[in-house]
Structures are given as C-alpha cells and as structure tokens.
Enzyme design. Structure first.
Site, PDB file in Angstrom:
ATOM      1  N   CYS A  95       0.835  -1.198   0.000  1.00  0.00           N
ATOM      2  CA  CYS A  95       0.000   0.000   0.000  1.00  0.00           C
ATOM      3  C   CYS A  95       0.880   1.262   0.000  1.00  0.00           C
ATOM      4  CB  CYS A  95      -0.991  -0.039   1.162  1.00  0.00           C
ATOM      5  SG  CYS A  95      -2.351   1.149   1.013  1.00  0.00           S
ATOM      6  N   HIS A 185      -3.545  -5.243   0.442  1.00  0.00           N
ATOM      7  CA  HIS A 185      -3.017  -5.581   1.767  1.00  0.00           C
ATOM      8  C   HIS A 185      -3.014  -7.095   1.971  1.00  0.00           C
ATOM      9  CE1 HIS A 185      -2.587  -1.679   3.890  1.00  0.00           C
ATOM     10  NE2 HIS A 185      -3.533  -1.275   3.060  1.00  0.00           N
ATOM     11  N   GLU A 187      -1.599  -8.646   4.238  1.00  0.00           N
ATOM     12  CA  GLU A 187      -1.574  -8.927   5.681  1.00  0.00           C
ATOM     13  C   GLU A 187      -2.938  -8.765   6.349  1.00  0.00           C
ATOM     14  OE1 GLU A 187      -1.050  -4.419   5.822  1.00  0.00           O
ATOM     15  OE2 GLU A 187      -0.988  -6.074   4.379  1.00  0.00           O
TER      16      GLU A 187
END
Length: 242
Positions: A95, A185, A187
C-alpha cells in the site's frame, strides 16, 4: 540460521484495530514469520534507518500518511529504498510502501483519479505475471483487501506491471529482479478489513459508497496473502542457492 527480514513501519492501524496489534505484527503473522525472523524499525516515529547489511530483505508497511506530503521521514525512507533496490536487497512494499517504493525509484504517486478503493475486491493479473516468481502460481483473478486513496500513477522506468483492478491500473509491479510493490493488503484478514470499513464509515458515505454493502462483501483473501508468503519463500530460496 536464516537472516531476519526488516519491517519498515510507516504508520499504525486505525485506532479501533490497534487492539489486534500493529502492522508489523499483522505482517509477521500473514508471512509466517516468528518474532526472531523480523526486525521492526518505526520510521514514522523517527527510529533511524539501519544498514541493510545482515537482512534477508525488507518489507514496507501501509500508512495513513500520503507519499505526496513528502514528509521528512518518508523521503529519508524513500532514499534508503532507492539505494537498497539498486544494491539488490529484496524489497516488498505494501500500500503506502508500494507507492513509496515507486516514488523512490522515479515513478509518480498521486490521488487515485477513480477515487477510494475499499473492501474485498477482485484483482486481475496482467500478462507479465505469468513469468513472475511471486505471481506465477496465483489465479488470474483473486480477491484482495484494499483501502487507499492514492495510487501509483506512473511506474518507475524499467518496472513491469503485474496486476490491476477496476479501480487501479497498478495493483502490483516489479522493478528489477528483487523489488515488488502491491497496492493491496496481503496482511489484512477479513476482520481487519471490516474494522477499516467501519472506521471509515463517514467518509465512505460522503463519497457515495455504501459501508453496509462493503461490509457484506468482505471475505477471505488467501491468494493475496500467498503473494507475501511467496516473497519470503523466494528470498530464502535464493539465499540458500548462493
């Protein structure tokens, strides 16, 4: 013993989600790294950038900051990333980290002309992904968690676009053989994504988006997470081969 990965922390999660830990923790969990496998440097809070020696690679987190603000810590991190990329240190930007890496290497970052992207959305691989070590085994279309206002508007010279979405033409790129940026993202879990949508409810409504619909559409994004895990695997595999 494997060399640790450096996690450059460029921001914190939205306040309601901090009970789940910080971005570095989310990344460690998603990447399958133990605490001993990662060293975290909080560049946003002024912690000094380390020598790149002794690290297997570096991962750059997301942030609530904007690359275009050219904050001192951000520009210093960009300079570090530029030198590290040219030296061949494996890099993975997420990001804000994706945008900062593009900026560091001479690309252009700015407000996404299509507006905010948020939620569990479809990402489509581009032809070059078929020959990329992180994306070659990823389905042509996969779900990813997204939340951003700015984008990579122009990739650095020599970069290769690997993925796009309906709202952003540069969801992933590779520069050289060892530096990658992903706008999504990997994660984020579905829990993280729901928390972000709830935290952004007011601006979403102001922009004509429907938070309830976005929440209803949130789901798991295992293939996006797999890209991050592939980065760890490829870096270690290359180190073992040397």
């Amino acid at each position: 013993m494997n060399a640790p990965f450096l996690i450059l922390e460029t921001g914190k999660p939205v306040a309601p989600m901090r009970r789940h830990g910080d971005f570095a923790h989310w990344i460690r969990v998603a990447a399958g790294l133990s605490r001993d496998d990662a060293v975290v440097v909080d560049v946003e809070r002024g912690e000094p950038l380390p020598s790149r020696e002794g690290f297997a690679g570096a991962i750059v987190t997301g942030s609530g900051a904007m690359v275009t603000d050219r904050l001192d810590w951000s520009e210093a991190t960009a300079a570090w990333l530029r030198d590290a990329a040219h030296a061949g240190l494996p890099l993975f930007g997420i990001c804000y980290g994706h945008q900062l890496l593009a900026h560091a290497l001479g690309g252009e970052v700015g407000d996404n002309p299509r507006g905010r992207e948020m939620g569990t959305l479809e990402v489509e691989l581009l032809p070059a992904a078929a020959d990329d070590v992180l994306f070659e085994a990823i389905p042509a279309r996969f779900a990813a968690q997204l939340t951003h206002l700015q984008s990579v508007l122009r990739m650095p010279d020599g970069a290769v676009a690997l993925a796009r979405s309906a709202g952003d033409d540069c969801q992933a790129f590779r520069w050289g053989e060892s530096a990658w940026g992903v706008q999504f993202h990997p994660e984020f879990s579905a829990t993280h994504m729901r928390g972000y949508i709830q935290a952004r409810k007011v601006p979403l409504q102001r922009e004509g988006l429907d938070p309830k619909a976005l929440l209803a559409a949130v789901g798991a994004a295992p293939e996006a997470r797999r890209v991050l895990r592939r980065f760890i695997h490829v870096v270690r595999e290359r180190a073992d081969a040397r």
